[in-house]
Write an enzyme that holds these catalytic residues in place. Structure first.
Site, PDB file in Angstrom:
ATOM      1  N   GLY A  14       0.815  -1.208   0.000  1.00 36.08           N
ATOM      2  CA  GLY A  14       0.000   0.000   0.000  1.00 36.08           C
ATOM      3  C   GLY A  14       0.848   1.257   0.000  1.00 36.08           C
ATOM      4  N   ARG A  17       0.982   6.069  -1.995  1.00 34.55           N
ATOM      5  CA  ARG A  17       0.731   7.422  -1.505  1.00 34.55           C
ATOM      6  C   ARG A  17       0.746   7.411   0.017  1.00 34.55           C
ATOM      7  NH1 ARG A  17      -5.788   8.351  -1.794  1.00 34.55           N
ATOM      8  NH2 ARG A  17      -6.406   6.238  -1.219  1.00 34.55           N
ATOM      9  N   TYR A 157     -13.211  -1.789  11.481  1.00 32.71           N
ATOM     10  CA  TYR A 157     -11.845  -1.265  11.434  1.00 32.71           C
ATOM     11  C   TYR A 157     -11.141  -1.506  12.769  1.00 32.71           C
ATOM     12  CZ  TYR A 157      -8.118   2.076  10.263  1.00 32.71           C
ATOM     13  OH  TYR A 157      -6.907   2.665   9.985  1.00 32.71           O
ATOM     14  N   ILE A 190      -3.366  10.857  11.261  1.00 31.44           N
ATOM     15  CA  ILE A 190      -2.292  11.328  10.403  1.00 31.44           C
ATOM     16  C   ILE A 190      -2.924  12.010   9.195  1.00 31.44           C
ATOM     17  CG2 ILE A 190      -0.265  10.639   9.080  1.00 31.44           C
ATOM     18  CD1 ILE A 190      -0.055  10.225  12.153  1.00 31.44           C
TER      19      ILE A 190
END
Length: 244
Positions: A14, A17, A157, A190
């Site tokens: 991943g 970016r 999540y 973040i």
């Protein structure tokens, strides 16, 4: 002392970016050859690889759905063929489908577990033979403050990231005598595309008063890679927020 990863090969999932790209750039700056995994964002991944090449280091972009066994096997084969077998693995690939309890579907739950948790298992299993043969390896899993707090994405999540930290501890305990360390970094809020699009108002919750940066996450990842004594740990990166 600056970390010297010359002669090492890193695989970052991943990494087209955001946090993954920052980690890939930091690893390359430390001297590692870097495989930049992506699933769909080929142009962005190639751009990261080109930026690394522009600094005089080796890098490739390699496509793979890391929740698929066959794709992971092929990704590791390609990386080994072009850069050398990975002795550093950063499991960063993840998705964050924002869902409430009443909106969450079984498909959402299954996809989140597959991408955020199963992928780390598949990638780790794929790189372990080489790490064991060399008696050296570094695995860093990118978790989240949501592993311990409620977070703003959803319970699916939370479950995936809590599972990732359990996976981290389980592997660490079983590999500690083989020269392989396994740790996790748990960033909270973040400044990435996900946060900007869905959780922008959350900056007010951070005692430091701002979002973290991808480069600050990368700094912690490199610290873990450079420390041979630290294993089985999760490092929180939260700007002062605490989680029960």
């Amino acid at each position: 002392m600056p970390l010297d990863l010359t002669g090492r090969t890193a695989l970052v999932t991943g990494a087209s970016r955001g946090i993954g790209a920052a980690i890939a750039m930091a690893l390359a700056k430390a001297g590692a050859a870097v495989a930049i995994n992506y699933r769909e964002r080929a142009i962005e991944a190639e751009s990261v690889a080109a930026a690394i090449a522009g600094t005089g280091h080796r890098a490739i972009a390699v496509a793979a759905d890391v929740s698929n066994t066959g794709a992971v096997t092929e990704m590791v084969r390609t990386t080994t063929e072009k850069l050398g077998a990975p002795d550093i693995l950063v499991n960063n690939a993840g998705i964050a489908l924002i869902r409430g309890i009443d909106d969450l579907t079984e498909a959402d739950f299954d996809q989140t577990i597959a991408v955020n948790l199963k992928s780390a298992f598949l990638c780790t299993q794929a790189v372990l033979p080489h790490m064991r043969a060399r008696a050296w390896g570094r695995i860093v899993n990118i978790s989240s403050g949501a592993a311990r707090g409620a977070g703003g994405v959803g319970l699916h999540y939370n479950a995936s990231k809590a599972g990732l930290e359990g996976l981290t501890r389980g592997y660490a305990a079983r590999l500690v005598k083989e020269g392989i360390t396994v740790n996790a970094v748990a960033p909270s809020l973040i400044e990435t595309d996900m946060v900007r699009s869905g959780l922008a108002s959350a900056a007010a919750r951070i005692p430091l008063g701002r979002f973290g940066t991808s480069e600050e996450v990368a700094q912690v990842v490199l610290m873990l890679i450079g420390n041979a004594y630290m294993t089985g740990q999760t490092v929180a990166l939260s700007g002062g927020m605490s989680f029960n």
